[in-house]
Every structure is written in C-alpha cells, then in structure tokens.
Write a protein that holds these residues in place. Structure first.
Motif, PDB file in Angstrom:
ATOM      1  N   LEU A  80      67.014  92.139  17.875  1.00 32.04           N
ATOM      2  CA  LEU A  80      67.642  91.816  19.159  1.00 32.04           C
ATOM      3  C   LEU A  80      68.989  92.515  19.298  1.00 32.04           C
ATOM      4  CD1 LEU A  80      66.754  88.035  19.394  1.00 32.04           C
ATOM      5  CD2 LEU A  80      65.851  89.877  20.852  1.00 32.04           C
ATOM      6  N   ALA A  81      69.761  92.557  18.228  1.00 29.80           N
ATOM      7  CA  ALA A  81      71.067  93.232  18.262  1.00 29.80           C
ATOM      8  C   ALA A  81      70.914  94.719  18.549  1.00 29.80           C
ATOM      9  CB  ALA A  81      71.801  93.016  16.935  1.00 29.80           C
ATOM     10  N   ARG A  82      69.786  95.291  18.181  1.00 29.75           N
ATOM     11  CA  ARG A  82      69.522  96.706  18.428  1.00 29.75           C
ATOM     12  C   ARG A  82      68.880  96.949  19.785  1.00 29.75           C
ATOM     13  NH1 ARG A  82      68.894 100.357  13.746  1.00 29.75           N
ATOM     14  NH2 ARG A  82      70.015  99.406  12.009  1.00 29.75           N
ATOM     15  N   GLY A  83      68.623  95.869  20.524  1.00 32.03           N
ATOM     16  CA  GLY A  83      68.088  96.027  21.875  1.00 32.03           C
ATOM     17  C   GLY A  83      66.602  95.809  22.041  1.00 32.03           C
ATOM     18  N   ALA A  84      65.941  95.183  21.073  1.00 34.72           N
ATOM     19  CA  ALA A  84      64.510  94.905  21.228  1.00 34.72           C
ATOM     20  C   ALA A  84      64.293  94.034  22.457  1.00 34.72           C
ATOM     21  CB  ALA A  84      63.968  94.207  19.984  1.00 34.72           C
ATOM     22  N   LEU A 105      61.890 101.207  18.298  1.00 30.77           N
ATOM     23  CA  LEU A 105      62.232  99.790  18.259  1.00 30.77           C
ATOM     24  C   LEU A 105      61.139  98.899  18.842  1.00 30.77           C
ATOM     25  CD1 LEU A 105      64.414  97.654  17.614  1.00 30.77           C
ATOM     26  CD2 LEU A 105      65.360  98.106  19.878  1.00 30.77           C
ATOM     27  N   ASP A 106      60.594  99.262  19.985  1.00 28.85           N
ATOM     28  CA  ASP A 106      59.575  98.442  20.636  1.00 28.85           C
ATOM     29  C   ASP A 106      58.168  99.008  20.449  1.00 28.85           C
ATOM     30  OD1 ASP A 106      61.182  96.311  21.584  1.00 28.85           O
ATOM     31  OD2 ASP A 106      61.841  97.505  23.287  1.00 28.85           O
ATOM     32  N   GLN A 107      57.966  99.722  19.347  1.00 29.69           N
ATOM     33  CA  GLN A 107      56.640 100.243  18.991  1.00 29.69           C
ATOM     34  C   GLN A 107      55.665  99.078  18.866  1.00 29.69           C
ATOM     35  OE1 GLN A 107      55.631 103.517  18.408  1.00 29.69           O
ATOM     36  NE2 GLN A 107      53.606 102.621  18.298  1.00 29.69           N
ATOM     37  N   LEU A 142      57.557  94.874  16.778  1.00 31.30           N
ATOM     38  CA  LEU A 142      58.252  94.411  15.576  1.00 31.30           C
ATOM     39  C   LEU A 142      58.830  93.018  15.808  1.00 31.30           C
ATOM     40  CD1 LEU A 142      60.211  97.699  14.778  1.00 31.30           C
ATOM     41  CD2 LEU A 142      58.270  96.771  13.468  1.00 31.30           C
ATOM     42  N   LEU A 143      59.411  92.807  16.991  1.00 31.43           N
ATOM     43  CA  LEU A 143      60.010  91.525  17.311  1.00 31.43           C
ATOM     44  C   LEU A 143      58.964  90.417  17.324  1.00 31.43           C
ATOM     45  CD1 LEU A 143      62.585  89.998  18.069  1.00 31.43           C
ATOM     46  CD2 LEU A 143      62.077  90.528  20.458  1.00 31.43           C
ATOM     47  N   MET A 144      57.821  90.660  17.912  1.00 34.12           N
ATOM     48  CA  MET A 144      56.750  89.663  17.937  1.00 34.12           C
ATOM     49  C   MET A 144      56.340  89.287  16.515  1.00 34.12           C
ATOM     50  SD  MET A 144      54.525  87.664  19.368  1.00 34.12           S
ATOM     51  CE  MET A 144      53.985  88.021  21.016  1.00 34.12           C
TER      52      MET A 144
END
Length: 109
Positions: free
Chosen positions: A49-53, A22-24, A32-34
């Motif tokens: 975000l729902a998955r915890g990023a 997720l935070d690779q 991924l979030l960025m």
C-alpha cells in the motif's frame, strides 16, 4: 506471488525495486496485495500500500482484498486496507456483505 503469500516483505520489496509490476496479477487475477491480504500478511500489505498498490483491484472471481481479509478474519489487514481507502462496496460479495456474514461489521466503522 509466493513472496506476497508468505509475507516475505523484504525480498518482495527487492523484486519491486528491480521492476516487478506492483499490481501484476496471477492467472486467477490475484494481485500481490490480494494474496498478502488473504494470507494475513499485514507487514507485506502495508509495504504494498505504501508503494501505491491499488486496494480495489478485484481478482478473476470479482473478490476484493478487503472482503478476502474479512473472510479470513485478518483484522489488522482489514484496518490497513480501510485506511488506504478500500472501496467497501466493490466486488462480490462486497466487504459490507462479508462483514455481515461473519459478524464483523464493527471493523468497518
């Protein structure tokens, strides 16, 4: 990483379901979030975000997802990140400084 940038939410969710981290980060330190936040992909941001990023992971240039979204004028993404508890004082520039630079302080209240 390209799926996050392009907003291919369903396909990215499948990769995550099959073990993609997720935070690779990529070589520039972007999560991924960025990438989704900077590209204005609100649906993808919400799914991550729902998955915890982690909304506070900075990239290699010490930039935060919320500051990047402010810079790009992505109001919906900014709201999602703030609702997820993004630290408005993290990174360089901070989200507060970015908001002030672009006259977007109203998004932070």
């Amino acid at each position: 990483m390209d799926l996050a940038r392009a907003g291919e939410t369903a396909q990215l969710a499948e990769f995550l379901d099959h073990g993609f981290v997720l935070d690779q980060t990529d070589v520039a330190g972007n999560t991924l979030l960025m990438l989704a936040a900077y590209s204005g992909q609100a649906e993808t941001v919400a799914m991550l975000l729902a998955r915890g990023a982690n909304p506070d992971l900075l990239n290699g240039r010490e930039q935060s997802p919320v500051a990047g979204a402010l810079f790009k004028g992505e109001d919906e993404v900014v709201a999602l990140l703030i609702a997820a508890g993004a630290d408005l004082d993290a990174g360089t520039p901070t989200a507060r400084v970015a908001a002030a630079m672009f006259g977007r302080e109203h998004l932070l209240s």
